[in-house]
Design an enzyme around this catalytic site. Structure first.
Site, short mmCIF file in Angstrom:
data_model
loop_
_atom_site.label_atom_id
_atom_site.label_comp_id
_atom_site.label_asym_id
_atom_site.label_seq_id
_atom_site.Cartn_x
_atom_site.Cartn_y
_atom_site.Cartn_z
N VAL A 57 -4.42 -2.90 1.29
CA VAL A 57 -4.93 -3.39 2.75
C VAL A 57 -4.08 -3.08 3.81
O VAL A 57 -2.91 -3.46 3.34
CB VAL A 57 -5.20 -4.93 2.65
CG1 VAL A 57 -5.76 -5.35 4.04
CG2 VAL A 57 -6.47 -5.20 1.69
N VAL A 58 -4.34 -2.37 4.75
CA VAL A 58 -3.31 -2.25 5.86
C VAL A 58 -4.14 -2.78 7.21
O VAL A 58 -5.40 -2.15 7.36
CB VAL A 58 -2.65 -0.73 5.96
CG1 VAL A 58 -1.85 -0.67 7.20
CG2 VAL A 58 -2.10 -0.26 4.69
N SER A 97 0.97 -1.23 0.00
CA SER A 97 0.10 -0.01 -0.06
C SER A 97 0.86 1.30 0.06
O SER A 97 0.69 2.21 -0.85
CB SER A 97 -0.92 -0.08 1.21
OG SER A 97 -1.73 -1.15 1.11
N PHE A 98 1.92 1.17 0.77
CA PHE A 98 2.71 2.48 0.72
C PHE A 98 3.39 2.63 -0.87
O PHE A 98 3.38 3.81 -1.11
CB PHE A 98 4.15 2.16 1.49
CG PHE A 98 4.88 3.20 1.73
CD1 PHE A 98 4.87 4.21 2.53
CD2 PHE A 98 6.11 3.31 0.82
CE1 PHE A 98 5.46 5.19 2.64
CE2 PHE A 98 6.96 4.45 1.03
CZ PHE A 98 6.72 5.52 2.20
N GLU A 99 3.43 1.73 -1.61
CA GLU A 99 3.90 2.10 -3.09
C GLU A 99 2.79 2.65 -3.99
O GLU A 99 2.96 3.20 -5.21
CB GLU A 99 4.57 0.77 -3.69
CG GLU A 99 5.81 0.38 -2.83
CD GLU A 99 5.77 -0.15 -1.84
OE1 GLU A 99 6.60 -0.13 -0.89
OE2 GLU A 99 4.75 -0.82 -1.43
N HIS A 152 3.81 1.23 12.80
CA HIS A 152 3.80 0.96 11.14
C HIS A 152 2.58 1.37 10.54
O HIS A 152 2.35 1.96 9.26
CB HIS A 152 4.39 -0.41 11.01
CG HIS A 152 4.52 -0.82 9.52
ND1 HIS A 152 5.46 -0.18 8.78
CD2 HIS A 152 3.65 -1.35 8.58
CE1 HIS A 152 5.53 -0.76 7.68
NE2 HIS A 152 4.39 -1.28 7.59
N PHE A 179 -10.54 5.78 -3.95
CA PHE A 179 -9.66 5.37 -2.74
C PHE A 179 -10.32 3.99 -2.05
O PHE A 179 -11.46 4.04 -1.54
CB PHE A 179 -9.78 6.35 -1.48
CG PHE A 179 -9.00 6.14 -0.35
CD1 PHE A 179 -7.65 6.60 -0.49
CD2 PHE A 179 -9.52 5.79 0.84
CE1 PHE A 179 -7.00 6.31 0.63
CE2 PHE A 179 -8.90 5.75 1.72
CZ PHE A 179 -7.35 5.72 1.74
#
Length: 158
Positions: A82-83, A57-59, A90, A115
């Protein structure tokens, strides 16, 4: 239930090009999100759909930025990830970075970004929102519908 109060969105994606950017973490959930997104885009008659997979998800933000700024930019982007909260901060860092990054892409380029980032306390919450059989929500489909509806709402303001 988070779905309470949500609008019923009818969308016409005919003639639109959409890129779906999807993280790879949590394979079962991500597969369902991508399938829900593709189903919604198909039902809306979107003319061209491309799927780009990134590690996590960071990317999502950097991929969305590159695609939105490209000479062949799509009409809309749908970002899926998904986080799930763990025992460290984190979760907060990744959720904030991904959310802020995707919002910046939309604001800086004018390209709507659907989103579809699930930020959940538990895996069960993510499963319930993923669009799997028995899920209470289909956030992939909802993100696709929102992106298309935003394109249509703004098309007179180019």
């Amino acid at each position: 239930m988070s779905k309470e109060g949500s609008p019923a969105i009818q969308v016409d994606g005919n003639g639109l090009r959409v890129v779906v950017i999807a993280a790879q973490w949590h394979e079962q959930i991500m597969t369902a999100l991508v399938e829900g997104t593709q189903r919604a885009l198909n039902e809306a008659n979107v003319s061209e759909v491309s799927v780009v997979r990134v590690p996590g998800s960071f990317e999502l933000s950097v991929a969305a930025a590159r695609i939105a700024r490209s000479k062949d930019a799509p009409d809309a982007i749908v970002a899926l990830g998904v986080v799930i909260r763990g025992g460290t901060p984190h979760f907060d860092f990744v959720c904030t970075a991904a959310t802020d990054g995707l919002n910046s892409v939309a604001l800086e380029t004018g390209i709507p970004v659907g989103f579809g980032l699930l930020t959940c306390d538990t895996e069960q919450q993510a499963l319930d929102r993923s669009g799997l059989p028995g899920s209470s929500e289909d956030k992939g489909a909802e993100a696709a519908q929102a992106a298309i509806a935003t394109v249509r709402a703004l098309e007179n303001w180019r």
